[in-house]
Design an enzyme around this catalytic site. Structure first.
Site, PDB file in Angstrom:
ATOM      1  N   LYS A  24       0.838  -1.209   0.000  1.00 48.11           N
ATOM      2  CA  LYS A  24       0.000   0.000   0.000  1.00 48.11           C
ATOM      3  C   LYS A  24       0.873   1.259   0.000  1.00 48.11           C
ATOM      4  CE  LYS A  24      -2.545   1.014   3.907  1.00 48.11           C
ATOM      5  NZ  LYS A  24      -2.385   2.413   4.325  1.00 48.11           N
ATOM      6  N   SER A  25       1.894   1.287   0.850  1.00 45.44           N
ATOM      7  CA  SER A  25       2.743   2.489   0.946  1.00 45.44           C
ATOM      8  C   SER A  25       3.441   2.782  -0.383  1.00 45.44           C
ATOM      9  CB  SER A  25       3.824   2.291   2.014  1.00 45.44           C
ATOM     10  OG  SER A  25       3.252   2.218   3.282  1.00 45.44           O
ATOM     11  N   GLY A  96      -5.153   8.330   5.244  1.00 46.65           N
ATOM     12  CA  GLY A  96      -4.278   9.358   5.801  1.00 46.65           C
ATOM     13  C   GLY A  96      -3.068   9.579   4.916  1.00 46.65           C
ATOM     14  N   ARG A 124      -8.598  12.774  12.114  1.00 45.67           N
ATOM     15  CA  ARG A 124      -7.167  12.516  12.335  1.00 45.67           C
ATOM     16  C   ARG A 124      -6.346  13.815  12.267  1.00 45.67           C
ATOM     17  NH1 ARG A 124      -5.421   7.356   9.005  1.00 45.67           N
ATOM     18  NH2 ARG A 124      -3.584   7.656  10.330  1.00 45.67           N
ATOM     19  N   SER A 171       6.960   9.928  11.533  1.00 47.86           N
ATOM     20  CA  SER A 171       5.882   9.722  10.563  1.00 47.86           C
ATOM     21  C   SER A 171       6.445   9.747   9.150  1.00 47.86           C
ATOM     22  CB  SER A 171       4.818  10.814  10.709  1.00 47.86           C
ATOM     23  OG  SER A 171       3.974  10.805   9.568  1.00 47.86           O
ATOM     24  N   ASP A 325       2.218  -0.525  11.949  1.00 48.07           N
ATOM     25  CA  ASP A 325       1.011  -1.120  11.347  1.00 48.07           C
ATOM     26  C   ASP A 325       0.809  -2.576  11.747  1.00 48.07           C
ATOM     27  OD1 ASP A 325       0.388   1.253  10.137  1.00 48.07           O
ATOM     28  OD2 ASP A 325       1.311   0.730   8.222  1.00 48.07           O
ATOM     29  N   LYS A 352      -4.694   6.540  14.695  1.00 45.75           N
ATOM     30  CA  LYS A 352      -4.740   5.862  13.383  1.00 45.75           C
ATOM     31  C   LYS A 352      -6.197   5.839  12.913  1.00 45.75           C
ATOM     32  CE  LYS A 352      -0.404   4.960  12.782  1.00 45.75           C
ATOM     33  NZ  LYS A 352       0.309   5.565  11.657  1.00 45.75           N
TER      34      LYS A 352
END
Ligand code: S3P
Length: 439
Positions: A24-25, A96, A124, A171, A325, A352
């Site tokens: 996904k990232s 996000g 968020r 982050s 995660d 999250k």
């Protein structure tokens, strides 16, 4: 998404082999950079999750041409450096990553952008991207406005000047927003991260032709730079694989082979943790593509010892950031392990897709587990027996999947309420879980 409940029954084993959909990232990053670049990028094994598809829709709204050619393959023709004014708000859905990283990518473009999200995303924290972007605009015409620290994010884009930023929160999304803006700013941008986060952005930027350097804790990028299209295969998602790796750990005689799996060292701490909890892992092959490691791994587990009590496995500091995660699945299976786990420095889990510390604690208790919840973590003792329960996914994909795995070893059936949320990152999850579980 219509609400869905999944019934999970006790399983007797866990065996099989699988190729996971793309990370996904990495999918988000490739989609965004391909959308900005010159030329047409071909991305295979693109994530099937709803989140990276929110990013693709935003890239289309910004003027990129996106063609979904066959299953998991996406072709993106970029705007060659100039996004257009979207005609409607950019809808980031539950993602996000989309909202935060895209903010950095679009900030230098001379338009007004409004980024919106669903109810969860709208709660968020977004102040963490407003601060660095304001610094890039310093004294110029651009601005970024939030509603009480949250979405909608309204960006009046304009020229950026390079700047120096100290990342106080670990982050990767904020780091990415800064690097994407720095790429297009005039002059030098530096970013210092005390706790190292996943480095997919650094690899992706280089793959698309950008130059950036790292020296110790500091990344430097000079702008403006132009990007060129790439052909790439997205490595399988290790955070999705985590659910099955942890399931394999719970069954005597389990056997799992995962191929074309992303094994980037900044993401791979999970492999060490699963090994420390009792799995036997073999790397059957590994290669590098566009800076990312892709490999095939085989996992076997021995029977879970029930009597020995050991010191809890400690996850804190930099390890917490690397496993951020995977903490829901590790906590959900911890009662079945010999040692249990102790998680600290995980305050980020509270902001999250849900307050994950609270939901993990509530759902584990519903299954009969004993545990302690603290502000920044959890103590989950091992050697516990759980029973089936109604699980509240709380609108959070990783909670739904984590407790579906925990339910495989619980006595009695469990109902996962809100199972449809798994589609945010891994729509095929329940199908694969069924195929791999022996009954
Ligand atoms: C991500 C970074 C992490 C992670 C998220 C994906 C990324 O978020 O939890 O699922 O792709 O950069 P933070 O940057 O908020 O830690």
């Amino acid at each position: 998404m219509s609400p869905q409940t999944q019934r999970i029954q006790f399983a007797h084993g866990f065996r099989g082999s699988l190729t996971l959909p793309g990370d996904k990232s990495i999918s988000h990053r490739y989609a965004m950079l391909a959308g900005l670049a010159e030329g047409t990028s071909h991305l295979s094994n693109f994530s099937t999750g709803a989140d990276p598809h929110s990013t693709l829709a935003c890239m289309e709204a910004l003027g990129a041409q996106v063609v979904r050619t066959e299953e998991r393959t996406v072709t993106i023709t970029g705007v060659g450096g100039s996004f257009r004014q979207p005609t409607a708000p950019l809808d980031c859905g539950n993602s996000g990553s989309t909202m935060r990283m895209l903010s950095g990518l679009i900030a230098p473009h001379p338009h007004t952008f409004t980024l919106i999200g669903d109810a969860s995303l709208s709660q968020r924290p977004m102040e963490r991207i407003r601060k660095p972007l304001e610094q890039f605009f310093a004294g110029g015409q651009g601005s970024i406005n939030l509603s009480d620290g949250h979405a909608p994010v309204v960006i009046h884009g304009g020229p950026l000047s390079g700047m120096s930023f100290d990342a106080l929160i670990p982050s990767a999304q904020v780091k990415t927003a800064v690097l994407f803006a720095g790429l297009q700013a005039t002059g030098l941008t530096t970013l210092t991260e005390k706790i190292r986060t996943r480095d997919h952005t650094e690899h992706a930027l280089r793959a698309f032709g950008a130059a950036l350097t790292r020296s110790g804790e500091t990344l430097s990028i000079s702008g403006p730079q132009t990007l060129h299209a790439i052909n790439a295969t997205v490595p399988g998602d290790l955070s999705s694989a985590a659910f099955f790796l942890c399931a394999a750990l719970l069954f005597p005689d389990s056997h799992l082979v995962l191929d074309a799996l992303g094994m980037n060292p900044t993401r791979a701490a999970l492999l060490d943790v699963v090994t420390a909890l009792g799995a036997r892992m073999k790397v059957l092959s590994v290669e590098e593509q566009h800076g990312e490691l892709i490999g095939t791994i085989q996992v076997n587990a021995d029977p879970v010892p029930r009597s020995r009590s050991q010191q809890p496995l400690e996850i804190s500091g930099a390890l917490t950031a690397q496993l951020i995660d995977e903490l829901p699945i590790l906590a959900a299976i911890a009662p079945y392990t010999a040692s249990g786990i102790r998680v600290r420095d995980a305050k980020e889990l509270r902001v999250k897709e849900s307050d994950r510390i609270d939901l993990i604690a509530r759902n584990l208790r519903a299954m009969g587990a004993t545990l302690t919840e603290v502000e920044d973590g959890l103590d989950v003792p091992g050697n516990q027996r759980l029973h089936g329960a109604e699980i509240d996914a709380g609108g959070d994909h990783r909670i739904a999947m984590a407790f579906a795995v925990a339910a495989l070893r619980a006595h009695g059936d469990s109902l996962i309420l809100g199972a449809e949320h798994a589609a945010v990152s891994f729509p095929e999850f329940f199908t694969h879980l069924n195929t791999l579980s022996l009954r």
